[in-house]
Structures are given as C-alpha cells and as structure tokens.
Design a protein around this motif. Structure first.
Motif, PDB file in Angstrom:
ATOM      1  N   LEU A  53      49.980  32.104  51.973  1.00  0.00           N
ATOM      2  CA  LEU A  53      49.705  32.066  50.537  1.00  0.00           C
ATOM      3  C   LEU A  53      48.650  33.072  50.113  1.00  0.00           C
ATOM      4  O   LEU A  53      47.767  33.433  50.889  1.00  0.00           O
ATOM      5  N   GLU A  54      48.755  33.520  48.870  1.00  0.00           N
ATOM      6  CA  GLU A  54      47.817  34.479  48.296  1.00  0.00           C
ATOM      7  C   GLU A  54      46.909  33.816  47.263  1.00  0.00           C
ATOM      8  O   GLU A  54      45.769  34.211  47.097  1.00  0.00           O
ATOM      9  N   SER A  55      47.433  32.824  46.546  1.00  0.00           N
ATOM     10  CA  SER A  55      46.664  32.151  45.496  1.00  0.00           C
ATOM     11  C   SER A  55      46.792  30.641  45.670  1.00  0.00           C
ATOM     12  O   SER A  55      47.825  30.057  45.330  1.00  0.00           O
ATOM     13  N   MET A 124      65.634  36.718  48.679  1.00  0.00           N
ATOM     14  CA  MET A 124      64.546  37.492  48.086  1.00  0.00           C
ATOM     15  C   MET A 124      63.775  38.331  49.099  1.00  0.00           C
ATOM     16  O   MET A 124      63.180  39.342  48.735  1.00  0.00           O
ATOM     17  N   THR A 125      63.776  37.937  50.348  1.00  0.00           N
ATOM     18  CA  THR A 125      62.984  38.661  51.348  1.00  0.00           C
ATOM     19  C   THR A 125      63.819  39.263  52.471  1.00  0.00           C
ATOM     20  O   THR A 125      63.337  40.109  53.218  1.00  0.00           O
ATOM     21  N   GLY A 126      65.060  38.817  52.613  1.00  0.00           N
ATOM     22  CA  GLY A 126      65.876  39.278  53.730  1.00  0.00           C
ATOM     23  C   GLY A 126      65.488  38.633  55.047  1.00  0.00           C
ATOM     24  O   GLY A 126      66.001  39.006  56.108  1.00  0.00           O
ATOM     25  N   THR A 179      56.761  39.926  42.437  1.00  0.00           N
ATOM     26  CA  THR A 179      55.768  40.740  43.119  1.00  0.00           C
ATOM     27  C   THR A 179      55.514  40.192  44.524  1.00  0.00           C
ATOM     28  O   THR A 179      55.976  39.110  44.876  1.00  0.00           O
ATOM     29  N   GLU A 180      54.739  40.951  45.325  1.00  0.00           N
ATOM     30  CA  GLU A 180      54.420  40.513  46.676  1.00  0.00           C
ATOM     31  C   GLU A 180      53.610  39.211  46.667  1.00  0.00           C
ATOM     32  O   GLU A 180      53.807  38.330  47.508  1.00  0.00           O
ATOM     33  N   THR A 181      52.698  39.091  45.703  1.00  0.00           N
ATOM     34  CA  THR A 181      51.897  37.867  45.600  1.00  0.00           C
ATOM     35  C   THR A 181      52.782  36.667  45.283  1.00  0.00           C
ATOM     36  O   THR A 181      52.611  35.580  45.849  1.00  0.00           O
ATOM     37  N   MET A 182      53.726  36.861  44.365  1.00  0.00           N
ATOM     38  CA  MET A 182      54.655  35.782  44.039  1.00  0.00           C
ATOM     39  C   MET A 182      55.446  35.342  45.263  1.00  0.00           C
ATOM     40  O   MET A 182      55.633  34.142  45.502  1.00  0.00           O
ATOM     41  N   LEU A 183      55.910  36.319  46.043  1.00  0.00           N
ATOM     42  CA  LEU A 183      56.692  35.994  47.238  1.00  0.00           C
ATOM     43  C   LEU A 183      55.865  35.221  48.253  1.00  0.00           C
ATOM     44  O   LEU A 183      56.337  34.250  48.846  1.00  0.00           O
TER      45      LEU A 183
END
Length: 226
Positions: A53-55, A124-126, A179-183
């Motif tokens: 996680l980012e946030s 979404m990410t493969g 975005t990368e953060t969302m992913l």
C-alpha cells in the motif's frame, strides 16, 4: 489475455471431475485437514499484498465505507437468496446436501473476494499470480467437494469463467485512468479482503466477505483525493 482466469477455471474443472472419480478412495483425514491449510495460504497471500500500500488512510477509509455500503445492501445475503431461488428451476436430481455443496461452490469459486480481486488485478497489472495461487487451492477444494457432490462441482468452472471474463473486461476499461498509487492501494485493499477470506476458511474469524467488495471500487477515488 486472461491467462489467470483460464488456469483457475481449468483447475476447478479438473479438480471436480477428479474428486468425483476418486470419491471412494479419498481419505477423510485429508478432507478435514486441507481446508485449514487453504486458509493459512490465503492469509499469506493477503499479507504479501497489504504491504504494497501507498496510502494507509485511503485504504482504511475504502474498507470501512465499502463494508458499510455492502452491509446496507446485504450483498452476500441477497446472493445466497438468489442462488437458493434457482434450486427449483435446476433440472437436476440432487439431494439437499448436494445442492448446498453446489451453492457453496458457486459462491466460493465465482464470487469470492480473492477471485473478484484476482480477475481485476490480472487485467490492470498483468500479474496473474493471485489467480494462479487461487487455482492451486481451488483445485484441491474442488477435489474434496467433488467427493461429496459428484461431477457437477467441476462444471462450476463455466459460470466462474463467465464472471471472471466480465470482471477482466470491465477492469481493462478502468486501467487508462489508474495511477501507480491507485494500483498499489487497490492491491492492498484486495489483500485485506484475501486475508478475511483466509480467516474465514481457516475458521478463525467468520465475516461476510462479499460485503467488503465495494471497497475495491472506492479505493480508486479515495487514493486520488487523499
């Protein structure tokens, strides 16, 4: 390509057919011990996803608000009622025990938190690793339940494939706006759901996991604004 979905569905098909074929030879002690191991495996999958996680605030808020929405809409209860409502329309000669097993398998394989997250994450990410790990667990689960409900368990792979493809296609349209953060937060949110699935399978903490699923949608706007 939805390789993860195809691998997962193939595992369920083969596992169900194999279980029905081996029902007279499958040891009871394996039926009792393997579900706990499946639960621990799902917990491990969840932990590995959560650490990405980012946030933290966006993920926690998505989980809380998503669960509130799911509980108010009674997602899991309504799904159960809908599947039970189909019983009288099924052209099958099954006893009550076999029908209960079949409905449980449809929920577990087609509408589990891990399966829904895995299909969306794959698009979404493969990254198909979540679905491949789920395929391993689903194979042995299908074998176990195939010894009870017969060959029909294997054919749960058909609705499972349809649900997976719909999720895969829908998530593909979302990808350009992510975005990368969302992913990263999406994976963490899916990790929490997978952890809840593991706790439920291991009979440690039973929760209505399907009611948490709205958080997978909410985590995107929350990640953007927070």
């Amino acid at each position: 390509m939805p390789y993860g979905i195809m691998i997962n569905c193939t595992a369920v098909l083969i596992g169900g057919l194999l279980g029905a074929f081996l029902k007279d030879y499958f040891p009871d002690k394996l039926k009792e011990s393997l579900p706990g191991i499946f639960g621990l495996s799902a917990i491990t999958m969840g932990v590995t996803l959560i650490i990405r996680l980012e946030s933290l605030s966006a993920v926690i808020l998505a989980i809380i608000i998503g669960t509130v929405i799911g509980e108010l809409l009674n997602l899991e209860t309504n799904l159960m009622h809908g599947l039970h409502g189909l019983e009288s329309r099924l052209p099958l000669s099954l006893n009550d025990g076999q029908l209960d097993v079949l409905i449980s398998m449809i929920i577990l394989f087609c509408f589990s938190g891990t399966g829904i997250f895995g299909a969306m994450n794959s698009a979404m990410t493969g990254d198909h690793s979540v679905l491949i790990a789920k395929a391993i667990m689903d194979f042995f689960t299908a074998v176990i339940f195939g010894t009870t409900a017969g060959y029909l368990v294997g054919f749960v792979a058909v609705p499972q494939f349809l649900v997976g493809i719909l999720l895969f296609a829908g998530a593909s349209y979302i990808l350009p706006f992510v975005t990368e953060t969302m992913l990263s937060n999406f994976k963490a949110c899916g990790g929490i759901i997978t952890l809840a699935v593991g706790l439920k399978i291991a009979d440690i903490k039973r929760s209505r996991v399907l009611n948490i699923l709205p958080s997978l949608v909410l985590v995107f706007p929350f990640s953007l604004f927070l």
